[in-house]
Design a protein around this motif. Structure first.
Motif, PDB file in Angstrom:
ATOM      1  N   ASP A 139      86.969  28.199  -6.117  1.00 52.18           N
ATOM      2  CA  ASP A 139      88.276  28.238  -6.758  1.00 52.18           C
ATOM      3  C   ASP A 139      88.230  27.329  -7.988  1.00 52.18           C
ATOM      4  O   ASP A 139      88.450  26.115  -7.895  1.00 52.18           O
ATOM      5  N   LEU A 140      87.928  27.901  -9.137  1.00 55.21           N
ATOM      6  CA  LEU A 140      87.768  27.101 -10.347  1.00 55.21           C
ATOM      7  C   LEU A 140      89.073  26.444 -10.765  1.00 55.21           C
ATOM      8  O   LEU A 140      89.062  25.339 -11.325  1.00 55.21           O
ATOM      9  N   ARG A 141      90.200  27.101 -10.521  1.00 52.18           N
ATOM     10  CA  ARG A 141      91.482  26.492 -10.880  1.00 52.18           C
ATOM     11  C   ARG A 141      91.703  25.200 -10.109  1.00 52.18           C
ATOM     12  O   ARG A 141      92.152  24.191 -10.658  1.00 52.18           O
ATOM     13  N   GLU A 142      91.372  25.234  -8.845  1.00 53.75           N
ATOM     14  CA  GLU A 142      91.529  24.023  -8.031  1.00 53.75           C
ATOM     15  C   GLU A 142      90.537  22.945  -8.440  1.00 53.75           C
ATOM     16  O   GLU A 142      90.868  21.755  -8.493  1.00 53.75           O
ATOM     17  N   VAL A 143      89.317  23.357  -8.769  1.00 55.40           N
ATOM     18  CA  VAL A 143      88.287  22.388  -9.153  1.00 55.40           C
ATOM     19  C   VAL A 143      88.662  21.679 -10.443  1.00 55.40           C
ATOM     20  O   VAL A 143      88.527  20.450 -10.566  1.00 55.40           O
ATOM     21  N   PRO A 161      95.784  15.729 -12.225  1.00 52.02           N
ATOM     22  CA  PRO A 161      97.175  16.110 -12.554  1.00 52.02           C
ATOM     23  C   PRO A 161      97.794  15.240 -13.639  1.00 52.02           C
ATOM     24  O   PRO A 161      98.689  15.678 -14.357  1.00 52.02           O
ATOM     25  N   GLY A 162      97.339  14.008 -13.777  1.00 54.53           N
ATOM     26  CA  GLY A 162      97.898  13.132 -14.794  1.00 54.53           C
ATOM     27  C   GLY A 162      97.188  13.210 -16.129  1.00 54.53           C
ATOM     28  O   GLY A 162      97.427  12.373 -16.993  1.00 54.53           O
ATOM     29  N   ASP A 163      96.316  14.182 -16.296  1.00 51.08           N
ATOM     30  CA  ASP A 163      95.547  14.320 -17.533  1.00 51.08           C
ATOM     31  C   ASP A 163      95.783  15.714 -18.106  1.00 51.08           C
ATOM     32  O   ASP A 163      95.025  16.655 -17.838  1.00 51.08           O
ATOM     33  N   PRO A 164      96.844  15.894 -18.877  1.00 55.05           N
ATOM     34  CA  PRO A 164      97.141  17.231 -19.399  1.00 55.05           C
ATOM     35  C   PRO A 164      96.177  17.710 -20.477  1.00 55.05           C
ATOM     36  O   PRO A 164      96.158  18.896 -20.800  1.00 55.05           O
ATOM     37  N   ILE A 165      95.388  16.820 -21.054  1.00 51.48           N
ATOM     38  CA  ILE A 165      94.483  17.218 -22.135  1.00 51.48           C
ATOM     39  C   ILE A 165      93.151  17.705 -21.583  1.00 51.48           C
ATOM     40  O   ILE A 165      92.665  18.787 -21.941  1.00 51.48           O
ATOM     41  N   PHE A 166      92.538  16.951 -20.702  1.00 56.32           N
ATOM     42  CA  PHE A 166      91.235  17.323 -20.172  1.00 56.32           C
ATOM     43  C   PHE A 166      91.336  18.128 -18.887  1.00 56.32           C
ATOM     44  O   PHE A 166      90.347  18.718 -18.456  1.00 56.32           O
ATOM     45  N   GLY A 167      92.495  18.150 -18.249  1.00 58.66           N
ATOM     46  CA  GLY A 167      92.667  18.937 -17.038  1.00 58.66           C
ATOM     47  C   GLY A 167      93.037  20.378 -17.354  1.00 58.66           C
ATOM     48  O   GLY A 167      93.309  20.753 -18.498  1.00 58.66           O
ATOM     49  N   PHE A 168      93.027  21.221 -16.320  1.00 55.64           N
ATOM     50  CA  PHE A 168      93.353  22.636 -16.475  1.00 55.64           C
ATOM     51  C   PHE A 168      94.857  22.820 -16.414  1.00 55.64           C
ATOM     52  O   PHE A 168      95.507  22.483 -15.419  1.00 55.64           O
ATOM     53  N   ASN A 169      95.410  23.377 -17.478  1.00 58.24           N
ATOM     54  CA  ASN A 169      96.846  23.596 -17.561  1.00 58.24           C
ATOM     55  C   ASN A 169      97.193  25.061 -17.747  1.00 58.24           C
ATOM     56  O   ASN A 169      98.321  25.396 -18.100  1.00 58.24           O
ATOM     57  N   SER A 183      96.247  33.740 -14.942  1.00 58.44           N
ATOM     58  CA  SER A 183      95.455  34.824 -15.538  1.00 58.44           C
ATOM     59  C   SER A 183      93.991  34.406 -15.676  1.00 58.44           C
ATOM     60  O   SER A 183      93.662  33.221 -15.818  1.00 58.44           O
ATOM     61  N   LEU A 184      93.136  35.397 -15.657  1.00 60.57           N
ATOM     62  CA  LEU A 184      91.705  35.129 -15.795  1.00 60.57           C
ATOM     63  C   LEU A 184      91.355  34.708 -17.212  1.00 60.57           C
ATOM     64  O   LEU A 184      90.372  33.985 -17.420  1.00 60.57           O
ATOM     65  N   GLU A 185      92.131  35.130 -18.198  1.00 64.74           N
ATOM     66  CA  GLU A 185      91.854  34.744 -19.577  1.00 64.74           C
ATOM     67  C   GLU A 185      91.981  33.236 -19.763  1.00 64.74           C
ATOM     68  O   GLU A 185      91.174  32.625 -20.481  1.00 64.74           O
ATOM     69  N   ASP A 186      92.985  32.618 -19.114  1.00 65.56           N
ATOM     70  CA  ASP A 186      93.110  31.163 -19.191  1.00 65.56           C
ATOM     71  C   ASP A 186      91.911  30.479 -18.548  1.00 65.56           C
ATOM     72  O   ASP A 186      91.428  29.442 -19.020  1.00 65.56           O
ATOM     73  N   LEU A 187      91.412  31.070 -17.477  1.00 64.66           N
ATOM     74  CA  LEU A 187      90.251  30.491 -16.798  1.00 64.66           C
ATOM     75  C   LEU A 187      88.993  30.632 -17.667  1.00 64.66           C
ATOM     76  O   LEU A 187      88.151  29.727 -17.701  1.00 64.66           O
ATOM     77  N   VAL A 188      88.882  31.739 -18.373  1.00 61.09           N
ATOM     78  CA  VAL A 188      87.737  31.924 -19.269  1.00 61.09           C
ATOM     79  C   VAL A 188      87.785  30.911 -20.410  1.00 61.09           C
ATOM     80  O   VAL A 188      86.749  30.357 -20.818  1.00 61.09           O
ATOM     81  N   GLU A 189      88.981  30.633 -20.915  1.00 63.01           N
ATOM     82  CA  GLU A 189      89.119  29.629 -21.974  1.00 63.01           C
ATOM     83  C   GLU A 189      88.725  28.239 -21.479  1.00 63.01           C
ATOM     84  O   GLU A 189      88.055  27.480 -22.187  1.00 63.01           O
ATOM     85  N   GLU A 190      89.129  27.913 -20.257  1.00 64.48           N
ATOM     86  CA  GLU A 190      88.725  26.618 -19.689  1.00 64.48           C
ATOM     87  C   GLU A 190      87.228  26.589 -19.417  1.00 64.48           C
ATOM     88  O   GLU A 190      86.584  25.540 -19.535  1.00 64.48           O
ATOM     89  N   TRP A 191      86.653  27.732 -19.048  1.00 63.18           N
ATOM     90  CA  TRP A 191      85.202  27.833 -18.832  1.00 63.18           C
ATOM     91  C   TRP A 191      84.443  27.478 -20.100  1.00 63.18           C
ATOM     92  O   TRP A 191      83.416  26.801 -20.055  1.00 63.18           O
ATOM     93  N   GLU A 192      84.931  27.941 -21.243  1.00 63.38           N
ATOM     94  CA  GLU A 192      84.272  27.630 -22.512  1.00 63.38           C
ATOM     95  C   GLU A 192      84.341  26.146 -22.831  1.00 63.38           C
ATOM     96  O   GLU A 192      83.469  25.619 -23.542  1.00 63.38           O
ATOM     97  N   ARG A 193      85.375  25.454 -22.338  1.00 65.68           N
ATOM     98  CA  ARG A 193      85.475  24.002 -22.548  1.00 65.68           C
ATOM     99  C   ARG A 193      84.572  23.219 -21.614  1.00 65.68           C
ATOM    100  O   ARG A 193      83.974  22.219 -22.006  1.00 65.68           O
ATOM    101  N   LYS A 194      84.457  23.683 -20.391  1.00 61.36           N
ATOM    102  CA  LYS A 194      83.745  22.907 -19.371  1.00 61.36           C
ATOM    103  C   LYS A 194      82.264  23.257 -19.262  1.00 61.36           C
ATOM    104  O   LYS A 194      81.477  22.472 -18.756  1.00 61.36           O
TER     105      LYS A 194
END
Length: 407
Positions: free
Chosen positions: A136-140, A145-153, A157-168
């Protein structure tokens, strides 16, 4: 005359007691001009205070706020590193050993790089979906929760997860080798994601390997079937030819005919020699001379009859034409046999390749487990923020003074 330093030959020399009217006029004009007051001490103007305030607002305060956020709220991130490449092994084809007959059956090789395919696959939405099905990448990536910049917000949708994938997930590709850096807020999670990527990459390579083996085996089987049909047709044509002319090997028959003619020619030569001896030693009325001449004529007629068999007489097909047709059929049969041999060798090679793995993923760096957090690089981030804001402030100041000077 008194010469003074710096005087030239053309300069006028002023003697003591002599007055120069021009000099006196200049002195009087200078004494009549008003004397300017001395410059006062430098003072700060309103624009100077504005520039200082703008520097504080645009540079100092944002840098301080960024420092507070980075050192107090930014969560530690752990990196897992993994490196791998695609290895390919191929056995030499037996068709290449058979005098290059592999080109006759269409044996080709692919130049597609599996590493390029894997490089694109790691950046694809398909891999994100596959890894998310395992983990569960969203959970990982939401464990801060207190880091809105480096955490997943992002949203569901899968598109948001793909965007976070490119960051991580950062990928580096060089000379057929792929290096990955995976970030997570827990070192075990980062290593788990790296292992999932490695396993999914291996599955992709195995699938490509299976497709290539199936294609090669199917193509080799088709080539073998065509070679078998061609060889069967060539042999059938040879059989029909033998049945039509009642000849097993026309070449052997021709050689036999040549042997008969050669033997008759030897006998003719012997009879001619004997006739010459008789004519030299016997009387012209000797009956032996007539018998010898008769034998010579019979041998000549037989030679002529044997030679007629090589040509076309009386509507019958010439033996030379029959031999030519047989040679063409023989060449076709030999070529079909050679093609069949090469196709059979290619099929055996494809079948041998099908039972072993010719492509596989070879990791040279196994997924690492971080001992301490490397990210975010706080000092580096602060320097980058400060430098960027300073450049913006300098550009804004230059624009302000440029517009001010134009008024």
């Amino acid at each position: 005359m008194v010469h003074r330093p710096g005087q030239g030959a053309g300069q006028q020399v002023i003697r003591p007691g002599q007055h120069n009217p021009q000099m006196q006029a200049r002195i009087q004009a200078a004494m009549q001009q008003p004397v300017l007051p001395p410059a006062g001490p430098a003072r700060l103007h309103r624009r100077h205070y504005g520039m200082a305030i703008s520097f504080v607002l645009m540079v100092i305060i944002p840098v301080l706020l960024s420092a507070v956020y980075i050192y107090t709220r930014a969560s530690d991130q752990y990196a897992s590193y993994v490196g791998f490449s695609v290895r390919s092994e191929s056995a030499p084809s037996p068709a290449d050993v058979l005098g290059g007959l592999g080109s006759l059956v269409g044996v080709t090789s692919s130049s597609t790089s599996d590493t390029d395919i894997l490089y694109k696959f790691i950046q694809s939405r398909d891999l994100v979906e596959r890894v998310n099905a395992r983990i569960d990448l969203r959970e990982v990536w939401s464990k801060a929760p207190g880091d809105p910049i480096f955490g997943f917000n992002g949203g569901p949708s899968l598109e948001d997860l793909v965007e976070e994938w490119e960051r991580k997930v950062r990928i580096h590709y060089d000379s057929g080798m792929i290096d990955l850096r995976i970030l997570a807020f827990d070192p075990v999670d980062a290593q788990t994601i790296a292992n999932a990527i490695l396993e999914e990459g291996g599955i992709l390579i195995n699938r490509l390997n299976d497709i290539a083996r199936e294609d090669a085996l199917r193509y080799a089987r088709d080539e073998l079937d065509r070679a078998q049909d061609r060889l069967r047709e060539a042999r059938q044509e040879v059989t029909e030819f033998r049945n039509r002319y009642q000849l097993v090997d026309p070449v052997a028959d021709v050689q036999g005919q040549i042997g008969v003619v050669t033997s008759l020619q030897q006998q003719l030569a012997e009879q001619l020699v004997g006739l010459g001896l008789l004519q030299a030693n016997a009387q012209p009325e000797d009956p032996r001379i007539g018998q010898a001449e008769l034998r010579i004529q019979v041998i000549r007629d037989q030679i002529e009859a044997e030679r007629q068999k090589f040509g076309s007489t009386g509507g019958e097909e010439a033996l030379s034409d029959v031999v030519g047709q047989f040679e063409i059929l023989t060449v076709d049969r030999q070529f079909a046999e050679a093609t069949y041999t090469a196709a059979l060798a290619g099929f055996e090679t494809a079948r041998a390749e099908a039972v072993r793995q010719s492509r596989y993923l070879a990791p040279y760096i196994r997924p690492t487990l971080a001992q301490e957090a490397e990210f975010p690089e706080r000092a580096k981030l602060l320097l980058m923020i400060a430098g960027f804001l300073t450049v913006l402030w300098v550009i804004g100041s230059l624009i302000f003074y440029s517009l001010r000077d134009r008024r």
